[in-house]
Design a protein around this motif. Structure first.
Motif, PDB file in Angstrom:
ATOM      1  N   ALA A  97      21.011  71.805 100.104  1.00 54.46           N
ATOM      2  CA  ALA A  97      21.063  72.152 101.526  1.00 54.46           C
ATOM      3  C   ALA A  97      19.717  72.635 102.057  1.00 54.46           C
ATOM      4  O   ALA A  97      19.530  72.757 103.271  1.00 54.46           O
ATOM      5  N   LEU A  98      18.768  72.925 101.155  1.00 54.82           N
ATOM      6  CA  LEU A  98      17.439  73.386 101.563  1.00 54.82           C
ATOM      7  C   LEU A  98      16.547  72.190 101.892  1.00 54.82           C
ATOM      8  O   LEU A  98      16.843  71.058 101.486  1.00 54.82           O
ATOM      9  N   PRO A  99      15.456  72.424 102.616  1.00 56.33           N
ATOM     10  CA  PRO A  99      14.522  71.323 102.891  1.00 56.33           C
ATOM     11  C   PRO A  99      14.026  70.705 101.580  1.00 56.33           C
ATOM     12  O   PRO A  99      13.637  71.416 100.660  1.00 56.33           O
ATOM     13  N   GLN A 100      14.048  69.386 101.527  1.00 59.47           N
ATOM     14  CA  GLN A 100      13.640  68.647 100.341  1.00 59.47           C
ATOM     15  C   GLN A 100      12.237  68.054 100.547  1.00 59.47           C
ATOM     16  O   GLN A 100      11.817  67.857 101.683  1.00 59.47           O
ATOM     17  N   PRO A 101      11.498  67.747  99.490  1.00 61.98           N
ATOM     18  CA  PRO A 101      11.862  67.931  98.083  1.00 61.98           C
ATOM     19  C   PRO A 101      11.678  69.371  97.632  1.00 61.98           C
ATOM     20  O   PRO A 101      10.919  70.133  98.239  1.00 61.98           O
ATOM     21  N   LEU A 102      12.381  69.723  96.563  1.00 59.18           N
ATOM     22  CA  LEU A 102      12.226  71.026  95.938  1.00 59.18           C
ATOM     23  C   LEU A 102      11.489  70.840  94.609  1.00 59.18           C
ATOM     24  O   LEU A 102      11.793  69.918  93.847  1.00 59.18           O
ATOM     25  N   LYS A 103      10.545  71.731  94.355  1.00 57.24           N
ATOM     26  CA  LYS A 103       9.720  71.644  93.151  1.00 57.24           C
ATOM     27  C   LYS A 103       9.903  72.903  92.312  1.00 57.24           C
ATOM     28  O   LYS A 103       9.709  74.007  92.810  1.00 57.24           O
ATOM     29  N   PHE A 104      10.262  72.721  91.047  1.00 54.87           N
ATOM     30  CA  PHE A 104      10.491  73.843  90.140  1.00 54.87           C
ATOM     31  C   PHE A 104       9.645  73.692  88.877  1.00 54.87           C
ATOM     32  O   PHE A 104       9.299  72.585  88.473  1.00 54.87           O
ATOM     33  N   TYR A 105       9.376  74.846  88.238  1.00 57.07           N
ATOM     34  CA  TYR A 105       8.830  74.803  86.882  1.00 57.07           C
ATOM     35  C   TYR A 105       9.538  75.859  86.040  1.00 57.07           C
ATOM     36  O   TYR A 105      10.086  76.829  86.550  1.00 57.07           O
ATOM     37  N   TYR A 106       9.533  75.646  84.737  1.00 59.54           N
ATOM     38  CA  TYR A 106      10.151  76.595  83.804  1.00 59.54           C
ATOM     39  C   TYR A 106       9.304  76.656  82.546  1.00 59.54           C
ATOM     40  O   TYR A 106       8.509  75.762  82.256  1.00 59.54           O
ATOM     41  N   ILE A 107       9.468  77.723  81.803  1.00 57.90           N
ATOM     42  CA  ILE A 107       8.802  77.862  80.509  1.00 57.90           C
ATOM     43  C   ILE A 107       9.699  78.738  79.634  1.00 57.90           C
ATOM     44  O   ILE A 107      10.200  79.759  80.086  1.00 57.90           O
ATOM     45  N   GLY A 108       9.958  78.297  78.402  1.00 56.42           N
ATOM     46  CA  GLY A 108      10.835  79.087  77.547  1.00 56.42           C
ATOM     47  C   GLY A 108      11.289  78.340  76.313  1.00 56.42           C
ATOM     48  O   GLY A 108      10.906  77.186  76.082  1.00 56.42           O
ATOM     49  N   PRO A 109      12.126  78.992  75.491  1.00 57.98           N
ATOM     50  CA  PRO A 109      12.560  78.407  74.221  1.00 57.98           C
ATOM     51  C   PRO A 109      13.666  77.374  74.396  1.00 57.98           C
ATOM     52  O   PRO A 109      14.518  77.495  75.276  1.00 57.98           O
ATOM     53  N   GLY A 288      19.876  59.294  88.815  1.00 58.48           N
ATOM     54  CA  GLY A 288      21.327  59.422  88.803  1.00 58.48           C
ATOM     55  C   GLY A 288      21.851  60.699  88.185  1.00 58.48           C
ATOM     56  O   GLY A 288      23.067  60.936  88.176  1.00 58.48           O
ATOM     57  N   LEU A 289      20.960  61.555  87.673  1.00 59.45           N
ATOM     58  CA  LEU A 289      21.414  62.696  86.887  1.00 59.45           C
ATOM     59  C   LEU A 289      22.124  63.749  87.737  1.00 59.45           C
ATOM     60  O   LEU A 289      23.147  64.309  87.318  1.00 59.45           O
ATOM     61  N   ILE A 290      21.602  64.057  88.905  1.00 59.29           N
ATOM     62  CA  ILE A 290      22.222  65.090  89.745  1.00 59.29           C
ATOM     63  C   ILE A 290      23.626  64.671  90.148  1.00 59.29           C
ATOM     64  O   ILE A 290      24.572  65.472  90.128  1.00 59.29           O
ATOM     65  N   GLU A 291      23.800  63.413  90.481  1.00 54.37           N
ATOM     66  CA  GLU A 291      25.132  62.907  90.818  1.00 54.37           C
ATOM     67  C   GLU A 291      26.057  62.964  89.608  1.00 54.37           C
ATOM     68  O   GLU A 291      27.236  63.329  89.721  1.00 54.37           O
ATOM     69  N   GLU A 292      25.542  62.628  88.439  1.00 57.07           N
ATOM     70  CA  GLU A 292      26.339  62.679  87.199  1.00 57.07           C
ATOM     71  C   GLU A 292      26.822  64.096  86.909  1.00 57.07           C
ATOM     72  O   GLU A 292      27.907  64.291  86.350  1.00 57.07           O
ATOM     73  N   CYS A 293      26.031  65.094  87.317  1.00 60.51           N
ATOM     74  CA  CYS A 293      26.381  66.492  87.060  1.00 60.51           C
ATOM     75  C   CYS A 293      27.187  67.111  88.202  1.00 60.51           C
ATOM     76  O   CYS A 293      27.383  68.335  88.222  1.00 60.51           O
ATOM     77  N   GLY A 294      27.651  66.287  89.138  1.00 65.13           N
ATOM     78  CA  GLY A 294      28.551  66.787  90.178  1.00 65.13           C
ATOM     79  C   GLY A 294      27.921  67.057  91.520  1.00 65.13           C
ATOM     80  O   GLY A 294      28.589  67.569  92.428  1.00 65.13           O
ATOM     81  N   GLY A 295      26.637  66.737  91.690  1.00 67.37           N
ATOM     82  CA  GLY A 295      25.964  66.967  92.958  1.00 67.37           C
ATOM     83  C   GLY A 295      25.887  65.702  93.794  1.00 67.37           C
ATOM     84  O   GLY A 295      26.342  64.632  93.377  1.00 67.37           O
ATOM     85  N   PRO A 296      25.295  65.796  94.965  1.00 69.40           N
ATOM     86  CA  PRO A 296      25.112  64.605  95.797  1.00 69.40           C
ATOM     87  C   PRO A 296      24.053  63.690  95.204  1.00 69.40           C
ATOM     88  O   PRO A 296      23.210  64.134  94.417  1.00 69.40           O
ATOM     89  N   ALA A 297      24.097  62.411  95.544  1.00 71.47           N
ATOM     90  CA  ALA A 297      23.106  61.466  95.056  1.00 71.47           C
ATOM     91  C   ALA A 297      21.716  61.942  95.486  1.00 71.47           C
ATOM     92  O   ALA A 297      21.407  61.980  96.678  1.00 71.47           O
ATOM     93  N   THR A 298      20.897  62.327  94.503  1.00 72.45           N
ATOM     94  CA  THR A 298      19.592  62.922  94.781  1.00 72.45           C
ATOM     95  C   THR A 298      18.596  62.429  93.741  1.00 72.45           C
ATOM     96  O   THR A 298      18.850  62.556  92.540  1.00 72.45           O
ATOM     97  N   PRO A 299      17.466  61.870  94.158  1.00 70.56           N
ATOM     98  CA  PRO A 299      16.470  61.454  93.165  1.00 70.56           C
ATOM     99  C   PRO A 299      15.792  62.650  92.514  1.00 70.56           C
ATOM    100  O   PRO A 299      15.701  63.729  93.092  1.00 70.56           O
TER     101      PRO A 299
END
Length: 419
Positions: A97-109, A288-299
């Protein structure tokens, strides 16, 4: 034994952990420059997230996941990778629902039950990025350029960027049929895993590490042979953007990556400095991954870099990380009468942003100086009762081999100016 760590895990001790901190600071800085915000997800998730998202026919799901049943009789899994968890967070928190695209990063085990080897552990660490909401091939080029930028800033050399397109739901069925036709005469000679993949996901056969399967598959059809017009034009555009910024690459039409969710762009960054040619990072698009996980079709598109593999490559290439290895100041005291005053001075230095240490074992002055040398302290402040009464301290510059008296009230400014 209680004093033995589990196989495939490591203790990261002082002297080594500073390199990890340097990598975390560097990657965080790069992410801020590229407009990525940090996301932190749980270390364990419901098992279904990975079986559906990563893919039931992948080695990760079939052989490598740490899965167990909790006290509520729920199947949970220590995360083997970061993309599925980030997608789940995106869907669950309705970030679409937020303005797209959204950019994330993570770091961890991350955790995979794998055979430990050079740069590969059962608990390992990844830095990764994910972008949701854009099909633009410029985003593909951006995440690739970002990964290469990070390696360049670390100082890594002799890296090879391998690039491919693995198609989409429109062209993948054509490849599936061609692969089944190709492998059918060789089916009984394939390894047991690939015999199972033949019906479920024959593309996985191209990713098999068995030498026998690799030999039978060397002339198999590839994704580039069957790309639909949209995937082909997207791939050409990605290459064009990389050419524009001078990033060299090798087209590797056998690169399929080890996860089922990839579509279109797939890439790996390879090095020969940790044994045989081996990947130290990679990623790709997963529309197709976001849609597969129950979300809207999102690249979506992203990458993950293995920190252990980066550190091993840096070590083998002789790269020295710019990390501080000792305190700026060590306070050496002479006589018990100044111990409390020295402690007050110590805290004041720290509160002014100066790293400082002192002796806690009642050593002689000679032993304190020797200890300060082992700590690699830049300055030693020698404080005795006579100096304190005069309101001064002797400051020895361990790097220059010089010393001078400095007024107690000017110590902070002196250290900051000299250091």
């Amino acid at each position: 034994m209680l004093t033995t760590r589990p196989r495939g895990t490591n203790d990261i001790l002082p002297g080594e952990v500073e390199k990890w901190q340097f990598l975390q600071q560097l990657t965080g800085q790069v992410c801020r420059e590229y407009g990525y915000g940090e996301i932190r997800t749980p270390i364990f998730e419901h098992t279904e997230l990975f079986t559906r998202g990563v893919g039931e026919t992948t080695d990760i799901v079939e052989k490598e996941m740490y899965t167990f049943t909790d006290r509520g009789d729920r199947s949970v899994t220590l995360r083997p990778e970061g993309t599925a968890s980030t997608v789940r967070a995106y869907v669950e928190n309705k970030l679409h629902a937020l303005p797209q695209p959204l950019k994330f990063y993570y770091i961890g085990p991350m955790f995979r039950y794998d055979r430990p080897q050079a740069g590969r552990y059962r608990q390992f660490h990844q830095f990764g990025v994910e972008v949701f909401g854009s099909n633009d091939p410029a985003i593909d080029a951006e995440v690739i350029a970002m990964a290469m930028d990070i390696y360049q800033r670390i100082g890594l050399k002799k890296l090879e960027l391998h690039l491919n397109s693995v198609g989409c739901p429109a062209c993948r069925p054509v490849l599936r049929q061609k692969l089944q036709e190709y492998f059918k005469p060789h089916l009984e000679n394939l390894c047991p895993n690939c015999q199972g993949r033949y019906e479920r996901n024959p593309l996985r056969i191209l990713d098999c590490k068995s030498e026998k399967c690799q030999e039978f598959g060397k002339d198999a059809p590839t994704t580039l042979d069957v790309l639909c017009p949209d995937c082909s034009s997207h791939f050409e555009a990605v290459k064009g953007y990389l050419d524009e910024v001078g990033i060299s690459y090798t087209i590797n039409n056998r690169l399929v990556r080890g996860l089922d969710y990839y579509t279109r762009t797939a890439f790996e960054i390879m090095t020969r400095d940790i044994g045989a040619q081996s990947s130290i990072g990679g990623g790709g698009r997963y529309n197709g991954l976001i849609e597969e996980c129950g979300g809207p079709a999102t690249p979506g598109i992203g990458f993950a870099l293995g920190l252990e593999r980066i550190l091993l490559t840096a070590e083998r290439q002789g790269i020295v990380f710019p990390v501080s290895r000792g305190p700026q100041v060590f306070i050496a005291t002479v006589g018990s009468g100044v111990a409390r005053k020295a402690f007050g001075l110590l805290q004041n230095l720290r509160q002014q942003g100066i790293t400082a240490e002192q002796d806690y074992l009642d050593r002689s002055l000679k032993a304190q100086m020797k200890y300060a040398g082992k700590l690699a302290a830049r300055f030693v402040i020698i404080l005795g009762e006579e100096e304190f009464d005069r309101g001064v301290a002797v400051v020895r510059d361990m790097q220059a081999g010089e010393q001078q008296e400095v007024a107690l009230g000017e110590l902070v400014s002196f250290i900051k100016h000299k250091g």
